[in-house]
Enzyme design. Structure first.
Site, short mmCIF file in Angstrom:
data_model
loop_
_atom_site.label_atom_id
_atom_site.label_comp_id
_atom_site.label_asym_id
_atom_site.label_seq_id
_atom_site.Cartn_x
_atom_site.Cartn_y
_atom_site.Cartn_z
N LYS A 177 -9.68 29.87 58.39
CA LYS A 177 -10.36 30.97 59.09
C LYS A 177 -9.52 31.46 60.27
O LYS A 177 -9.41 32.66 60.51
CB LYS A 177 -11.72 30.48 59.63
CG LYS A 177 -12.81 30.52 58.59
CD LYS A 177 -13.77 31.65 58.92
CE LYS A 177 -14.94 31.62 57.93
NZ LYS A 177 -15.84 32.75 58.11
N LYS A 211 -8.45 30.86 35.35
CA LYS A 211 -9.46 29.83 35.60
C LYS A 211 -10.79 30.49 36.00
O LYS A 211 -10.80 31.47 36.76
CB LYS A 211 -8.90 28.93 36.71
CG LYS A 211 -9.92 28.33 37.62
CD LYS A 211 -9.25 27.62 38.78
CE LYS A 211 -10.33 27.51 39.81
NZ LYS A 211 -10.22 26.99 41.03
N LYS A 259 -15.74 32.42 40.74
CA LYS A 259 -16.52 33.54 41.27
C LYS A 259 -15.61 34.59 41.91
O LYS A 259 -15.85 35.78 41.80
CB LYS A 259 -17.50 33.03 42.33
CG LYS A 259 -18.88 32.83 41.76
CD LYS A 259 -19.88 32.38 42.80
CE LYS A 259 -20.94 31.59 42.07
NZ LYS A 259 -21.62 30.60 42.89
#
Ligand code: TRP
Length: 332
Positions: free
Chosen positions: A115, A201, A204
């Site tokens: 982050k 692969k 999402k």
């Protein structure tokens, strides 16, 4: 000799996909049902709170994740299923462990570090959008693991660092008070990688995934979206060069695979191959989907299982915490 304790946590988030089922859920359930370990599986709802700030969403995710694991065959008689937030002792231990967690190590934990790097890359303040929950994620995870003397913690590759941090924290604590916390071993999941609709692969983030429990019709539709080329139907095809066949292998028996391979060699239209794939996937999912719907239509079934699990675990938790509180000097 008593069995080793095997514990793992799952974060409640949106419905898992077929790749999660093949790579993580199915092997974990097979392992938990073979009776080798004293097994615990918990729903890490306080870990999800770091990112999910809508009460109704979190509530839904918690029920969904419990229903998914139960529907896929987790046996609550063999594996104790509970919710992290039902065990207040974990949070007491979390604070205690905070006082033995090196800030330098937390700075290097990958979720936080990623982050910060993303903020820097976008020219923002490095702490932009980061709450202290994310920063302390590894310490809460250490509390999850250490309060119950876990021996083995099966996790995905991305979580191995967190188990190493748990060991660091336990060592730092034991250094002052003796051998009180047990050092856990990570067990990297070797679950296979299921390809997604486009051959990469299944994930999402690639938008190439099939959610685990969707109505049959929708499943058929999604399977129809699998990328194929324009080879004519009657042309012989190599099963080893076919994405449909790659996925088929995860759900079909050896005999079914041989039979379909033969049809490939004789020439099969992609539409027919997709139908064959749908049949084997649906045969595996249908009974689980039914159980999933049953749990979701009567959530008191889930409540009861989670309450029983929490009751069992709290007994152990309070005994362990007592030892810890005596050692650190806050109780006699
Ligand atoms: N961080 C884990 C994940 O995202 C979930 C988790 C939370 C966990 N606490 C744990 C896993 C303790 C193993 C042990 O997958």
């Amino acid at each position: 000799m008593s069995k080793k304790i095997c514990l793992t946590g799952v974060k409640p988030t949106e419905m898992p996909h077929l790749g999660n089922y093949i790579g993580a859920i199915k092997p974990a359930i097979e392992m938990s049902n073979n009776g080798e370990y004293d097994g615990y599986l918990f729903i890490a709802d306080y870990h999800s709170l770091i990112g999910v700030h809508k009460g109704n969403d979190l509530r839904d995710y918690i029920y969904e994740v419990a229903a998914v694991w139960l529907a896929c065959g987790l046996d609550p008689e063999k594996t104790t299923l509970y919710k992290q937030s039902d065990i207040p002792e974990i949070l007491e231990l979390n604070w205690i462990l905070n006082c033995f967690s090196s800030k330098g190590i937390l700075n290097r934990a990958h979720a936080y570090k990623a982050k910060v790097a993303d903020n820097e890359e976008h020219g923002r303040d490095q702490d932009y959008g980061i709450n202290a929950g994310l920063y302390n994620y590894p310490t809460l995870m250490a509390a999850d693991i250490l309060f119950i003397d876990s021996d083995i913690v099966p996790v995905g590759e991305d979580q191995i660092q967190h188990i190493e941090i748990t060991r660091d924290i336990a060592n730092a604590f034991n250094h002052h008070y003796g051998d009180i916390l047990k050092l856990p071993e990570a067990k990297a999941r070797e679950g296979a990688l299921l390809p997604g609709l486009d051959g990469r692969k299944m994930s999402k983030s690639y938008h190439n995934h099939i959610p685990l429990f969707i109505p049959e019709k929708k499943l058929k539709k999604m399977i129809n979206k699998i990328t194929t080329d324009s080879t004519p139907p009657e042309a012989p095809k190599d099963p080893n060069e076919s994405l449909i066949f790659d996925i088929y292998k995860f759900f079909a028996t050896k005999e079914e695979q041989e039979a379909l391979a033969k049809r490939y060699q004789e020439g099969i239209g992609w539409g027919h191959a997709k139908l064959e794939l749908f049949d084997v996937v649906n045969a595996e999912l249908a009974p689980m989907r039914e159980r999933y719907d049953l749990y979701m239509s009567d959530k008191s079934l889930i409540d009861k299982i989670l309450e029983d699990g929490a009751q069992k675990v709290r007994e152990k938790a309070s005994a362990k915490l007592k030892t810890i509180k005596q050692a650190i000097g806050v109780s006699n």
